[in-house]
Design a protein around this motif. Sequence first.
Motif, mmCIF file in Angstrom:
data_model
loop_
_atom_site.group_PDB
_atom_site.id
_atom_site.type_symbol
_atom_site.label_atom_id
_atom_site.label_comp_id
_atom_site.label_asym_id
_atom_site.label_seq_id
_atom_site.Cartn_x
_atom_site.Cartn_y
_atom_site.Cartn_z
ATOM 1 N N THR A 114 -12.712 1.066 3.508
ATOM 2 C CA THR A 114 -13.111 0.272 4.679
ATOM 3 C C THR A 114 -11.947 -0.380 5.410
ATOM 4 O O THR A 114 -12.093 -0.776 6.570
ATOM 5 C CB THR A 114 -14.094 -0.836 4.241
ATOM 6 O OG1 THR A 114 -13.465 -1.672 3.252
ATOM 7 C CG2 THR A 114 -15.359 -0.239 3.641
ATOM 8 N N GLY A 115 -10.804 -0.511 4.772
ATOM 9 C CA GLY A 115 -9.690 -1.236 5.376
ATOM 10 C C GLY A 115 -8.770 -0.401 6.240
ATOM 11 O O GLY A 115 -8.023 -0.939 7.063
ATOM 12 N N ARG A 119 -6.197 -4.046 0.047
ATOM 13 C CA ARG A 119 -7.358 -3.902 0.933
ATOM 14 C C ARG A 119 -8.083 -2.618 0.562
ATOM 15 O O ARG A 119 -7.462 -1.643 0.141
ATOM 16 C CB ARG A 119 -6.963 -3.909 2.417
ATOM 17 C CG ARG A 119 -5.972 -2.846 2.827
ATOM 18 C CD ARG A 119 -5.934 -2.658 4.352
ATOM 19 N NE ARG A 119 -5.603 -3.880 5.061
ATOM 20 C CZ ARG A 119 -5.719 -4.021 6.389
ATOM 21 N NH1 ARG A 119 -6.157 -2.997 7.119
ATOM 22 N NH2 ARG A 119 -5.402 -5.143 6.988
ATOM 23 N N ASN A 120 -9.400 -2.645 0.672
ATOM 24 C CA ASN A 120 -10.225 -1.511 0.270
ATOM 25 C C ASN A 120 -9.838 -0.272 1.075
ATOM 26 O O ASN A 120 -9.835 -0.294 2.308
ATOM 27 C CB ASN A 120 -11.703 -1.851 0.482
ATOM 28 C CG ASN A 120 -12.622 -0.846 -0.186
ATOM 29 O OD1 ASN A 120 -12.648 0.317 0.182
ATOM 30 N ND2 ASN A 120 -13.374 -1.301 -1.164
ATOM 31 N N THR A 121 -9.507 0.813 0.380
ATOM 32 C CA THR A 121 -9.066 2.032 1.051
ATOM 33 C C THR A 121 -10.152 2.610 1.948
ATOM 34 O O THR A 121 -9.881 3.106 3.040
ATOM 35 C CB THR A 121 -8.641 3.100 0.017
ATOM 36 O OG1 THR A 121 -7.705 2.513 -0.906
ATOM 37 C CG2 THR A 121 -7.995 4.293 0.696
ATOM 38 N N ILE A 132 -4.412 -1.871 -4.929
ATOM 39 C CA ILE A 132 -4.666 -2.051 -3.501
ATOM 40 C C ILE A 132 -4.849 -3.521 -3.154
ATOM 41 O O ILE A 132 -5.305 -4.314 -3.981
ATOM 42 C CB ILE A 132 -5.911 -1.271 -3.033
ATOM 43 C CG1 ILE A 132 -7.155 -1.700 -3.838
ATOM 44 C CG2 ILE A 132 -5.681 0.227 -3.156
ATOM 45 C CD1 ILE A 132 -8.450 -1.100 -3.335
ATOM 46 N N THR A 148 0.825 -1.211 0.000
ATOM 47 C CA THR A 148 0.000 0.000 0.000
ATOM 48 C C THR A 148 0.857 1.257 0.000
ATOM 49 O O THR A 148 0.571 2.226 -0.718
ATOM 50 C CB THR A 148 -0.940 0.017 1.217
ATOM 51 O OG1 THR A 148 -1.734 -1.178 1.226
ATOM 52 C CG2 THR A 148 -1.856 1.229 1.183
ATOM 53 N N GLY A 183 -15.240 3.287 -2.146
ATOM 54 C CA GLY A 183 -15.312 1.840 -1.977
ATOM 55 C C GLY A 183 -15.453 1.071 -3.268
ATOM 56 O O GLY A 183 -15.196 -0.135 -3.315
ATOM 57 N N ASP A 184 -15.863 1.742 -4.353
ATOM 58 C CA ASP A 184 -16.023 1.067 -5.641
ATOM 59 C C ASP A 184 -15.428 1.901 -6.776
ATOM 60 O O ASP A 184 -15.916 1.857 -7.904
ATOM 61 C CB ASP A 184 -17.505 0.785 -5.921
ATOM 62 C CG ASP A 184 -18.340 2.061 -6.007
ATOM 63 O OD1 ASP A 184 -17.796 3.153 -5.715
ATOM 64 O OD2 ASP A 184 -19.526 1.984 -6.379
ATOM 65 N N SER A 185 -14.376 2.678 -6.442
ATOM 66 C CA SER A 185 -13.789 3.633 -7.380
ATOM 67 C C SER A 185 -14.882 4.612 -7.801
ATOM 68 O O SER A 185 -15.510 5.223 -6.942
ATOM 69 C CB SER A 185 -13.168 2.914 -8.581
ATOM 70 O OG SER A 185 -12.292 3.786 -9.277
#
Length: 449
Positions: A71-72, A67-69, A65, A54, A183-185
């Motif tokens: 939520t992670g 992990r999701n930026t 990534i 990351t 979360g979904d670009s």
Amino acid sequence: MKLPDSLYKRITKNPSFVVLISFLILILTGTALLSLPLASADGQSAGFIDALFTSTSASCVTGLIVRNTATGWSSFGKIIILLLIQIGGLGTMTMVAWVSILSDKRIGLSGRIFIKTQLNADSLAGLVKLLRFATLFTLSAEASGALLLSFHLIPMYGFRRGAIFSIFHAISAFCNAGFDLFGDSLVSFQANYYVTIIIALLIILGGLGFIVYVDLWRFPEKRRLSAHTKLVIWTTLLLLAGGAILFFVFERHNPETIGSLPLSQQILASFFQSVTFRTAGYNSVNMAGLKDTMLFVSVLLMFIGGSPGSTAGGIKTTTFAIVVCSCVSSLRGVKDTVLFKRRISEETKMKAFELFIIAILLVFSVSLLIVIFEKEAFDFVDILFETVSAFGTVGVSSGITGFLSTASKIVLSMLMYIGRIGPATFAMGMFLKEHSKKYRFSEGKFIVG
């Protein structure tokens, strides 16, 4: 503490080595901070490998990534990622130079050489002015983008969250990083012309290069543009138009991407993906649903990337244009390659071909390594897509990044690092030595083709 003579000599005589080390320090610092439990949303350490990946992706403004930026990472983690993006986008030596300027210290010759290397400037003259202009332009573009985005995002998310989202995505877009907090670009903004076009314009501005901006700024006074600026603008326009047209043609009837959208939204999505494939990393469609034909075209666009002296990666638009035009001139039997009534020097052509070949060898070598590491668990086209995305510091993914093995993540981290610094700068930083030979071998006759 006194540095060893060999290291001191290498630092003072090889600016590429300094740039290489400065980015490495930035990445390792980011890794240490992102490894802290405080940086993770769940309060547990992300682990060294995920933190390293990351940090590298953010520092090298890539956007891949594991992990999701959204939520992670915790608020602290997101701030660290944003700082890494900003420093990595402007350049580490730019930040060091600003420390000297703000401390009222004079930037010496060695400092100017380091800045010249990182900004891809062609001269030592006016470097401090270029540095100030680049920084001011970057901050102004990001501030303007954030303000424009806030008009739409604040009513959607509330003042505090909307303002944070606006600032984060303006910086991420201009630096061509591709990190998002949605979360979904930008899939949820697929039909939103306002947000999509602002993000696209920020990406384009970030990918043109500071030298081009200076030339455009001086145009009213000089009444002419340099051949470099003309080449960057024309190549960029052709690649954007060509990419958009090909995306529309290949994906128009694909229900997994834009097949089910109205015509106007298909055109918008095609344009946006053409922009983001160049080096930005955002996506407004499902990347896993792309046809193989479009994946191949995407690989070519990502491989080319943005322009010299910008926040973008890839072999650069000018390198691609010079290689193509040189080949055309050679096939026509014309010795000189001329663009905009200016002859391209043999040294420039040689450098362009060297970069082109090194980049191809690098991409295919890393792709082969990942195939071996993953034991053919993924399709080769997906692995090649991921590899070129890392090299071009693009950040779009076919969806396999989070499932890669530790070895593959490390290899991709190294590739992002090389891609941001540039293959030539990396090679010179690692291997450049003074040659003491005062003679040349006689010329041999070799047959090619």
